[in-house]
Design a protein around this motif. Structure first.
Motif: not given
Length: 213
Positions: A62, A164, A192, A194-196
């Motif tokens: 992040t 989520q 959340y 999964t965006r990374y």
């Protein structure tokens, strides 16, 4: 100086902890072997099955500092607390600690419950606001993270807390120090991430052999 144990008793704490309702789970053999990529993608396996610090991993993903919100520090005595069976390896009477791991900007990334020998918890968690790994690193404590189980399942409280939809992936492990079990930890990660990390599963399209028909 007020101990973490004493501070606990004044907190508005959950009476229980948020275990996943399992769809599937595996033990140490599967942890060592790894899972098929169709079941759990490689990047997620590194996070869940690797023995590195999740706090450090989350910060790298992040690019924000990982912070802790402590929601529960409760004495549970010799009760097994519906924890994984390895709780028996942590000397009692015990203390249960529950936290959210989040970014500095407030995004919740993971949930963790840990069980400690109550009489020694203040030695290792001198600053309650720090992640466990950061607390132990400050003390130069040599540790071995022994991952013993992986879980996939549902939890309505975690859906609400993470914002989520489940199901969620989690794991449990022992921290060893000086050849003795120090704490048992149960962690669940938010989708959340999964965006990374990308999707939790790799879909393998079925291919047909062209026989010239």
């Amino acid at each position: 100086m007020t101990s973490a144990y004493q501070q606990l008793e004044d907190a508005a704490a959950p009476s229980t902890w948020y275990a996943l309702e399992p769809i599937w789970q595996g033990g140490e053999t599967l942890v060592q072997k790894g899972l098929p990529h169709q079941q759990l993608a490689p990047a997620w396996q590194i996070l869940l099955l690797g023995d590195g610090s999740p706090t450090r991993h989350l910060q790298l993903l992040t690019r924000e500092r990982t912070e802790v919100d402590v929601i529960d520090m409760s004495p549970v005595g010799m009760h097994l607390d519906d924890a994984p069976a390895l709780i028996r390896m942590v000397p009692g009477p015990r203390l249960r600690r529950q936290v959210w791991l989040r970014t500095a900007s407030g995004q919740r990334l993971a949930y963790a419950t840990s069980w400690w020998e109550a009489s020694h918890v203040d030695e290792y968690l001198q600053n309650r606001s720090l992640p466990i790994w950061a607390s132990l690193a400050r003390l130069r404590t040599e540790l071995y993270r022994d991952i013993q189980g992986i879980h996939y399942g549902h939890s309505r409280p975690l859906e609400i807390a993470f914002g989520q939809r489940g199901p969620f992936w989690g794991r449990h492990y022992l921290f060893w120090h000086d050849g003795k079990p120090l704490t048992l930890i149960y962690e669940v990660f938010s989708p959340y991430l999964t965006r990374y990390l990308g999707p939790t599963q790799i879909e393998t399209p079925t291919t047909r052999l062209d026989l010239g028909e």
